[in-house]
Scaffold this motif. Structure first.
Motif, PDB file in Angstrom:
ATOM      1  N   UNK B 142       0.859  -1.197   0.000  1.00 45.64           N
ATOM      2  CA  UNK B 142       0.000   0.000   0.000  1.00 45.64           C
ATOM      3  C   UNK B 142       0.879   1.225   0.000  1.00 45.64           C
ATOM      4  N   UNK B 143       1.330   1.695  -1.090  1.00 46.68           N
ATOM      5  CA  UNK B 143       2.284   2.811  -1.131  1.00 46.68           C
ATOM      6  C   UNK B 143       1.684   4.153  -0.707  1.00 46.68           C
ATOM      7  N   UNK B 144       0.403   4.264  -0.762  1.00 47.63           N
ATOM      8  CA  UNK B 144      -0.178   5.582  -0.439  1.00 47.63           C
ATOM      9  C   UNK B 144      -1.568   5.406   0.131  1.00 47.63           C
ATOM     10  N   UNK B 145      -1.743   6.208   1.208  1.00 46.73           N
ATOM     11  CA  UNK B 145      -3.104   6.262   1.757  1.00 46.73           C
ATOM     12  C   UNK B 145      -3.409   7.703   2.060  1.00 46.73           C
ATOM     13  N   UNK B 146      -4.602   8.137   1.822  1.00 41.69           N
ATOM     14  CA  UNK B 146      -5.024   9.452   2.391  1.00 41.69           C
ATOM     15  C   UNK B 146      -6.504   9.438   2.662  1.00 41.69           C
ATOM     16  N   UNK B 147      -6.762  10.383   3.644  1.00 38.36           N
ATOM     17  CA  UNK B 147      -8.170  10.396   4.116  1.00 38.36           C
ATOM     18  C   UNK B 147      -8.723  11.797   3.933  1.00 38.36           C
ATOM     19  N   UNK B 148      -9.930  11.888   3.477  1.00 36.92           N
ATOM     20  CA  UNK B 148     -10.624  13.179   3.319  1.00 36.92           C
ATOM     21  C   UNK B 148     -11.848  13.193   4.201  1.00 36.92           C
ATOM     22  N   UNK B 149     -12.232  14.461   4.620  1.00 37.76           N
ATOM     23  CA  UNK B 149     -13.461  14.547   5.424  1.00 37.76           C
ATOM     24  C   UNK B 149     -14.676  14.511   4.529  1.00 37.76           C
ATOM     25  N   UNK B 150     -15.806  14.811   5.064  1.00 39.92           N
ATOM     26  CA  UNK B 150     -17.007  14.670   4.277  1.00 39.92           C
ATOM     27  C   UNK B 150     -17.164  15.715   3.207  1.00 39.92           C
ATOM     28  N   UNK B 151     -16.262  16.682   3.302  1.00 39.55           N
ATOM     29  CA  UNK B 151     -16.323  17.710   2.256  1.00 39.55           C
ATOM     30  C   UNK B 151     -15.264  17.476   1.193  1.00 39.55           C
ATOM     31  N   UNK B 152     -14.512  16.379   1.342  1.00 39.53           N
ATOM     32  CA  UNK B 152     -13.511  15.988   0.373  1.00 39.53           C
ATOM     33  C   UNK B 152     -12.149  16.601   0.623  1.00 39.53           C
ATOM     34  N   UNK B 153     -12.038  17.173   1.780  1.00 38.46           N
ATOM     35  CA  UNK B 153     -10.775  17.865   2.041  1.00 38.46           C
ATOM     36  C   UNK B 153      -9.841  16.914   2.753  1.00 38.46           C
ATOM     37  N   UNK B 154      -8.564  16.992   2.297  1.00 29.96           N
ATOM     38  CA  UNK B 154      -7.575  16.090   2.911  1.00 29.96           C
ATOM     39  C   UNK B 154      -7.491  16.317   4.388  1.00 29.96           C
ATOM     40  N   UNK B 155      -7.459  15.261   5.128  1.00 30.47           N
ATOM     41  CA  UNK B 155      -7.226  15.390   6.574  1.00 30.47           C
ATOM     42  C   UNK B 155      -5.958  14.650   6.990  1.00 30.47           C
ATOM     43  N   UNK B 156      -5.669  13.565   6.318  1.00 31.37           N
ATOM     44  CA  UNK B 156      -4.443  12.809   6.632  1.00 31.37           C
ATOM     45  C   UNK B 156      -3.930  12.160   5.370  1.00 31.37           C
ATOM     46  N   UNK B 157      -2.576  12.134   5.211  1.00 31.46           N
ATOM     47  CA  UNK B 157      -2.005  11.530   4.017  1.00 31.46           C
ATOM     48  C   UNK B 157      -0.702  10.861   4.359  1.00 31.46           C
ATOM     49  N   UNK B 158      -0.438   9.789   3.665  1.00 30.26           N
ATOM     50  CA  UNK B 158       0.881   9.181   3.859  1.00 30.26           C
ATOM     51  C   UNK B 158       1.926   9.967   3.100  1.00 30.26           C
TER      52      UNK B 158
END
Lengths: 123, 823
Positions: B142-158
């Motif tokens: 899994x080279x990359x993970x990122x998480x967005x909130x409900x508005x699609x905005x990045x909140x966390x990224x590898x």
């Protein structure tokens, strides 16, 4: 007077002709060969030619031929009197135009004259 | 070929044929079976592995989903971010601004915003997670993970992403709406990885939407599955043949569109278009489980299965293919075929042996029968073939025996007959011998005869050739069958030119006098036709080969056999040139002589005549008498000369006979008229009896008349005064018979033989009449005989004479001569 030209080489016979025929009332001339006979024709103008066959110079047949060739003389009757008695001579004579043919030794002079008269009467 | 061989051969052929067919059929069937097996197997394999792949993907999804859903920290992070953003007015602009700020990082420079997110503990936590998995699976799974909130905005990224706001992204939207979304495989150039992007919706425990997490999933592990398919497919027993192991089997994965994702043998597919396979299989419609496709000249067996997803993972419509080179598929068959071949060979061998025995068994009786026929051929008719078997050969054998028996019988018959006939022939032979002897005898006789004939012929030839005249003989066809040398010399032709030819080709006779040279050969024909001797006319000439004319005299006599049948004609002729010449001279001489004799005679005749006529003066009695004597003697002389001339002509054969149709009656009457005076002189009585039915005859009147004249004048001369003369003319048989009779002095016996001779006068009439030439009867006879008649008489001295003569009714033949009678 009728004229007779006689062609006869035997003098005895010629003599006999002369005596008898003159006595019979003919004027005669006698030739002793064929050539003389022809030469006498022109001047003598006979009414009859009494022709012997065996003659010197020209024989009777020759004379006959000449006479018959010549328009002047061809109508003159020719009586052949010969001692050749063979049929072929007779035939030849008649064929050449002779009016008759007698054999001298078989015929008397009387008979000859009768014959001549007969011919001349016709002529 | 012998029966044995035939049987063996037929066995072999049938075995071979069966083997061949079975081989072919089995091969075909076995191939199909194997294909089916392997195809099905591979399909199954493909399905299993396909399912594995789907499950794996689902498993990953599900793992992350549960992680995301159960991680308190992430949940709290999201909640606080969401609350924060909930309260932002003009959120859109805010997000936009943030987005701009995000982008304003120069290359490696990270913006503050970015850094705040990337460096926050949650991102750390994500990075830890990644490492964990990397260790677990041995690669950067899994080279990359990122998480967005409900508005699609990045909140966390590898690691940093290019965008701040992912709400527009398809995956964000899909994940939000459908909870899970997997994007189709992509290839990242920079990192050289094939990856799927997993998008997972994060909800709280009350299923409120919190945000979306995206995980890039390096699908190396899926590829491994594919690799394992190939590895496992390789059968261990064929490992030794490493040629087949790798390339002949392949497994490969295609996207929905048919782009190659990965193949076991070639690795990353580079999205090469392999949609052809999908087309070939026509997956949507026919759904063939397996298919053999020709590639590069080889048949490849393709099996496939569709990856249809698992549970909530709906799948990406991939297709997993497994291909196997049919060579490898058929490998097991090789052994089978070897086995079959081996079995066939064995069975072939076995069948040869069996065939051999069967052949021997079958051909034995046949061969026995054959040897029986040979024995028979040798002549032994008593041998029996004697088979008891019930099959056709046995029947044949029995028939054969029967046949031999009948042959034997007929032979005996024949022998008997031959014996009989031989006896006959021997007898006949003896007979023939006898006949032969007889024939030989006859032949000897014939030979003898031939020799005799030959001798005779030679004699005849000798005689012929010794004859001084020309002789030739013609047969009834007028062909020359014999001709002697004299004749050949005269005519000028050779023997070859004349023998066998018609005689008028070689011997041409013409009249001398005929100017046309008309050929006169009638005399020969006449001889044959009439059967009487013919003489050629006088003065006939022979025309030689060179055209010369030779005077000839000749006669033609018919040849008759013993039955009087006319076979031909013999002609004899002679060159008479000399004789003719002599004749001619004689004639000329006679002509001349007679003329010379006649001339003086005529002179004498005429002078006598004139004398007797008194032309020279009258004669006295004595003179008259003398002259008469002279005249009469002269006449006799003339008559004599005439007669002599006629006789000489008659004797020379040159009298012309000129026949014409003559009325004999009239002729006689003419002659009578001529001598009527003489008869009257002697006061004789003449009786005339002429047949009134006398036909006209072809006679020469002159000559015949002469005959009548002579006979009548004789009758007149040699009969006394007041005597009787008669003349009778009748028709008798084929001639006219004339009879002249008198009762005169007759002919003395001793004179009778000679009266027809020249100059002969019987004694008694010489005394009676000194005149007379003695030629009359000679002449008469000559004429009658040359006219074809006869003359004869009967006479008695002092009683009278009767003379007869005949004239043939057919008439007299004309005779060309040269002279006529002198009249």
């Amino acid at each position: 007077m009728k004229k007779i030209l006689i062609a006869e080489d035997d003098r005895f016979l010629a003599n006999a002709y002369r005596v008898k025929l003159t006595k019979a009332g003919f004027e005669i001339k006698i030739a002793s060969d064929g050539a003389e006979a022809l030469s006498l024709l022109k001047d003598f103008t006979p009414d009859l030619v009494l022709l012997d066959l065996v003659m010197p110079i020209k024989d009777g047949f020759g004379v006959l031929e000449e006479i018959k060739k010549d328009p002047r003389f061809k109508n003159i009757p020719v009586l052949i009197a010969s001692n050749l008695g063979q049929k072929e001579d007779l035939d030849k004579g008649i064929a050449l135009g002779a009016v008759d043919y007698i054999v001298k030794s078989d015929l008397s002079l009387e008979e000859l004259i009768l014959k001549i008269n007969k011919i001349l009467k016709i002529a | 070929m012998k029966i044995k061989s035939k049987i063996i051969l037929s066995f072999l052929i049938s075995v071979v044929v069966i083997a061949f067919f079975s081989f072919v059929v089995i091969r075909y069937i076995s191939k199909n079976i194997v294909i089916e097996l392997i195809g099905d197997y591979n399909t199954l394999l493909s399905e299993n592995n396909g399912r594995s792949i789907d499950r794996l993907i689902y498993y990953r999804l599900e793992r992350w989903e549960s992680y995301m859903g159960s991680n308190r920290e992430i949940l709290e992070l999201l909640n606080s971010s969401n609350e924060k953003f909930d309260q932002i007015t003009d959120r859109d602009n805010y997000i936009k601004n943030q987005d701009e700020l995000w982008r304003n990082s120069d290359g490696d420079k990270t913006s503050e915003l970015m850094g705040s997110i990337i460096k926050n503990p949650f991102s750390e936590g994500l990075r830890d997670r990644i490492n964990f998995y990397t260790d677990k699976y041995g690669y950067d799974i899994f080279p990359e993970i990122f998480i967005t909130n409900k508005y699609g905005v990045n909140v966390a990224q590898s690691q940093k992403t290019s965008d701040y706001n992912q709400a527009d992204e398809v995956w964000w939207q899909k994940a939000k709406n459908e909870k899970l979304y997997v994007s189709d495989v992509v290839y990242d150039e920079s990192s050289h990885i094939n990856a799927l992007e997993l998008s997972i919706r994060i909800d709280d425990s009350e299923n409120n939407f919190l945000g979306v997490a995206k995980i890039v999933y390096n699908i190396k592990d899926i590829f491994q599955i594919i690799d394992e398919i190939v590895q496992n497919s390789t059968s261990e027993i064929f490992d030794a043949n490493s040629n087949f192991s790798r390339e002949t089997v392949d497994a490969f994965l295609l996207t929905k569109e048919g782009k190659l994702i990965y193949s076991a043998n070639n690795g990353f597919g580079n999205f090469v278009d392999k949609s052809v396979y999908l087309d070939k299989f026509n997956i949507k419609e026919k759904h063939l489980p397996y298919l053999v496709i020709k590639e590069n000249g080889e048949d490849i067996l393709f099996s496939h299965s569709d990856l249809l997803g698992y549970k909530e993972y709906r799948g990406l419509d991939w297709t997993l293919f497994i291909s196997k080179n049919t060579k490898e598929v058929f490998l097991p068959l090789v052994e089978i075929n070897k086995g079959i071949g081996f079995v066939n060979l064995i069975s072939l061998g076995v069948s040869i042996i069996i065939a051999f025995f069967i052949a021997r068994f079958l051909s034995k009786p046949i061969n026995k029968l054959l040897s029986d026929t040979e024995i028979f051929e040798q002549g032994d008719l008593n041998h029996k073939s004697g088979t008891n078997s019930k099959d056709e050969i046995g029947q044949l054998s029995r028939s054969f025996d029967k046949m031999i028996l009948s042959i034997k019988k007929s032979r005996q018959d024949v022998d008997r007959k031959v014996e009989e006939q031989t006896k006959e022939i021997v007898q006949k032979g003896k007979d023939m011998e006898d006949q032969q002897k007889a024939i030989l005898n006859i032949l000897e006789d014939v030979e003898e005869e031939k020799q005799k004939v030959s001798l005779e012929k030679d004699r005849i030839d000798a005689i012929l050739h010794s004859i001084g005249d020309g002789v030739f003989v013609v047969n009834s066809n007028l062909e020359i069958i014999l001709i002697n040398q004299v004749a050949l010399d005269l005519c000028g032709y050779s023997l070859e030119e004349s023998l066998g030819k018609k005689y008028d080709k070689v011997l041409n006779f013409v009249f001398e006098g005929d100017k046309q040279g008309k050929i006169n050969n009638k005399f020969v024909k006449d001889a044959i036709a009439t059967g009487e001797v013919q003489e050629m006319a006088n003065h006939t000439m022979l025309v030689t080969k060179d055209g010369l004319k030779i005077s000839v005299a000749d006669s033609a006599a018919p040849l008759k056999d013993s039955n009087q049948k006319i076979l031909g004609c013999v002609v004899v002729f002679r060159d008479v040139t000399k004789e003719r010449e002599v004749d001619r001279m004689k004639t000329e001489f006679i002509s001349l002589a007679s003329h010379q004799l006649r001339t003086p005679l005529s002179a004498m005749k005429w002078f006598c005549e004139m004398l007797l006529n008194n032309d020279a003066g009258k004669l006295n009695k004595e003179q008259f008498e003398f002259v008469t004597n002279i005249s009469q003697s002269n006449e006799r002389m003339i008559a004599l000369v005439n007669s002599l001339l006629n006789i000489s002509r008659i004797e020379s054969g040159r009298i012309i006979i000129d026949p014409k149709p003559t009325d004999v009656k009239k002729l006689v009457e003419e002659i009578l008229a001529e001598i009527k005076n003489n008869i009257a002189e002697k006061k004789q009585q003449i009786t005339v009896k002429i047949d009134s039915s006398l036909p006209k005859v072809n006679i020469d009147p002159k000559l015949t008349g002469e005959v009548y004249k002579n006979l009548l004048t004789n009758a007149n001369k040699y009969t006394s005064e007041k005597g009787k003369i008669s003349i009778t003319v009748t028709v008798k048989d084929d001639f006219i018979l004339s009879q002249i009779s008198d009762n005169g002095v007759g002919i003395p016996k001793k004179d009778q033989k000679l009266i027809f001779e020249k100059f002969y006068r019987a004694e008694n009439i010489v005394k009676l009449e000194t005149e007379g030439t003695g030629l009359g009867l000679y002449l008469a006879k000559s004429i009658v005989e040359s006219s074809g008649g006869k003359i004869w008489f009967e006479s008695k001295e002092e009683e009278g004479s009767s003379f007869w003569f005949t004239i043939p009714l057919v008439g007299v033949k004309p005779k060309k001569g040269e002279v006529g009678l002198d009249s």
